[in-house]
Design an enzyme around this catalytic site. Sequence first.
Site, PDB file in Angstrom:
ATOM      1  N   SER B  43      -3.740  -8.977  18.099  1.00  0.00           N
ATOM      2  CA  SER B  43      -3.469  -7.362  18.201  1.00  0.00           C
ATOM      3  C   SER B  43      -4.671  -6.531  18.866  1.00  0.00           C
ATOM      4  O   SER B  43      -4.662  -5.481  18.857  1.00  0.00           O
ATOM      5  CB  SER B  43      -3.479  -6.953  16.603  1.00  0.00           C
ATOM      6  OG  SER B  43      -2.519  -7.521  15.863  1.00  0.00           O
ATOM      7  N   CYS B 131      -2.094  -5.569  -5.871  1.00  0.00           N
ATOM      8  CA  CYS B 131      -1.446  -4.224  -6.178  1.00  0.00           C
ATOM      9  C   CYS B 131      -0.764  -4.116  -7.301  1.00  0.00           C
ATOM     10  O   CYS B 131      -0.835  -3.157  -8.123  1.00  0.00           O
ATOM     11  CB  CYS B 131      -0.242  -4.333  -4.813  1.00  0.00           C
ATOM     12  SG  CYS B 131       0.643  -5.793  -4.979  1.00  0.00           S
ATOM     13  N   GLY B 162       4.898  -5.484   0.177  1.00  0.00           N
ATOM     14  CA  GLY B 162       3.862  -6.237  -0.343  1.00  0.00           C
ATOM     15  C   GLY B 162       3.698  -7.482   0.512  1.00  0.00           C
ATOM     16  O   GLY B 162       2.830  -8.017   0.566  1.00  0.00           O
ATOM     17  N   HIS B 251       6.242  -0.482  -6.486  1.00  0.00           N
ATOM     18  CA  HIS B 251       6.121  -1.255  -7.218  1.00  0.00           C
ATOM     19  C   HIS B 251       6.828  -0.788  -8.858  1.00  0.00           C
ATOM     20  O   HIS B 251       5.915   0.273  -9.028  1.00  0.00           O
ATOM     21  CB  HIS B 251       5.145  -2.258  -7.582  1.00  0.00           C
ATOM     22  CG  HIS B 251       4.631  -3.267  -6.531  1.00  0.00           C
ATOM     23  ND1 HIS B 251       5.508  -3.657  -5.378  1.00  0.00           N
ATOM     24  CD2 HIS B 251       3.748  -3.841  -6.157  1.00  0.00           C
ATOM     25  CE1 HIS B 251       4.895  -4.457  -4.753  1.00  0.00           C
ATOM     26  NE2 HIS B 251       3.732  -4.697  -5.049  1.00  0.00           N
TER      27      HIS B 251
END
Lengths: 348, 348
Positions: B43, B131, B162, B251
Amino acid sequence: MTQQGYHVAVLGATGAVGEQMLNTLDRMDFPIASLTLLSSKRSAGKKINFKGEELTVQEAKPESFEGIQLALFSAGGSVSKALAPEAVKRGAIVVDNTSAFRMDKDVPLVVPEVNEDHLKNHNGIISNPNCSTIQMVAALEPLRKSHGLKRIVVSTYQAVSGAGAAAIDEMYEQSRQIMDGEEINPEVLPVSGDKKHFQIAFNAVPQIDVFQDNGYTFEEMKMINETKKIMNDESLEVAATCVRLPVETGHSESVYIEVEKDGLDVEGVRNLMKEAPGVTLEDDPANQVYPLASECKGKDDIFVGRIRQDLDRENGFHLWVVADNLLKGAALNSVQIAFSLIKLGLLK
Amino acid sequence: MTQQGYHVAVLGATGAVGEQMLNTLDRMDFPIASLTLLSSKRSAGKKINFKGEELTVQEAKPESFEGIQLALFSAGGSVSKALAPEAVKRGAIVVDNTSAFRMDKDVPLVVPEVNEDHLKNHNGIISNPNCSTIQMVAALEPLRKSHGLKRIVVSTYQAVSGAGAAAIDEMYEQSRQIMDGEEINPEVLPVSGDKKHFQIAFNAVPQIDVFQDNGYTFEEMKMINETKKIMNDESLEVAATCVRLPVETGHSESVYIEVEKDGLDVEGVRNLMKEAPGVTLEDDPANQVYPLASECKGKDDIFVGRIRQDLDRENGFHLWVVADNLLKGAALNSVQIAFSLIKLGLLK
């Protein structure tokens, strides 16, 4: 149809569950001498094919039940309340798939794998439990029998077909609209008769059926109260959180239990599941084998996996329980009740 | 950029969480004197705009951290393991969003609303929790503080973001394929590196991250172990079942808790949630008010509703906890840790 069979009526024949009831009566070769298909006025006149014979759906009225021995009801609670007593008065046994009579003291609430013997005390009406309750109690009964059951804490992952055909349509339409960047207009879910409606596509909605004064939804209270009644144990602790998902058919449940007796382990639970009637064990974490809602559609069994012993409590176990909510959760269980009535000599 | 700020590096700048980190640093006006954007070789070379300045992403190497005071890592566990010690050696404090160091005794695992003080014992690396752990512990901390926390039983309803951008693409592509009656070809979910892949669209998959020898998934063990570490209580009982849903971001968690001290009721829990930092109470069953994943995207807070007292245990409570897994579950919490480091005089 067979000469040796029964005079059977199916009320709600044009609905999603009614369709599954007819399929199930057919493929399980339920002994039927005559079949009467009933519905609301709106759906009357429709033609339905059963075992090669075209039958016309008739509007359900009290007189519709003259000469009927077995009536399978699945047309909503208010219809059951009005017509079940009329059917019984005319000599039929009613197996009712609504919540209308489930908690009545005089009405057996039956999952044949669990409490078939409760049928003996029937007074004409037998209730089929709520879909999310049926799959849970049938999976847990072998554990209760062998080690006693102290408590259940369940969180559900429920499919939209439990809310009817309009809910399925809404889920798919919304999915397309969201992916196409269009506005959505929820009108059915979470509860068609309730004040507000919410997005179901790409979402998880913690409301099934209407809220009760205690903050629980009616679906949650059904799971709590029906489980105690079916297992005939008022002291059994049951807690439920019920959640609707964008899944067409197949309820999944994350079930935590505590058993009374010591000595159970994961292998013990697996062995009990292997032998349990109506249950298929799918549990091999090393090979990513576990039950999936996407795999259960059209299957009769209840699928159990992800069996784990709690890391803090030796008598605590976690299970993932999946079943087709229209089959074992509704139509199949009703037809199984009818077969049990025959077996016990109760259907005359 | 400001003269009075810090020399900051973001590693994993081109990923979903990296993007949210840059957004969060920007909108919260984190004091930055210079910003270095780092990524894998693949990247590197990409241009990213930050506060009107075009920055070129560079390949992350040990030397990249010369002169860096604060490095936010979110490029996978193996990258963190290789480069975090190099960054620390060069004087940087690393806030790491992977699981690489979370359970290391010498590494604080921090949710500022819960255990900001653990930062004082850092040795260069600070871990950002998983998370699904963050939103749960931040919601439960006020209850733990006031009434003590004995046990937690949680079932999660987790979003595909996620699992990264490829998982989001797979969910939408599969949704279209299923609605168009085409065959699907799962390649990413539930775990991109695992042996088998399953349908995520219109499904609920009870596997997040790989299975451990004890039958729990790594995600479940993260929730269990991280919660005990953050709340600094090895005796706290925690059980988790983690499930992936076809939700893009957000979530949801069905959380059951038991508190130590008597006397808490639903209104008491609601009042604690109203005052809790980073928490918004959304709990009015009579008006169908409860948190929804579809409503949390892009919001910093954790949303709590469906608060109910257990019907069998006075000290038992049920909550529905929802948060943006890329924000409070990842990027926001990392930036909050950085602000806490400044507040405590630990960032020099």
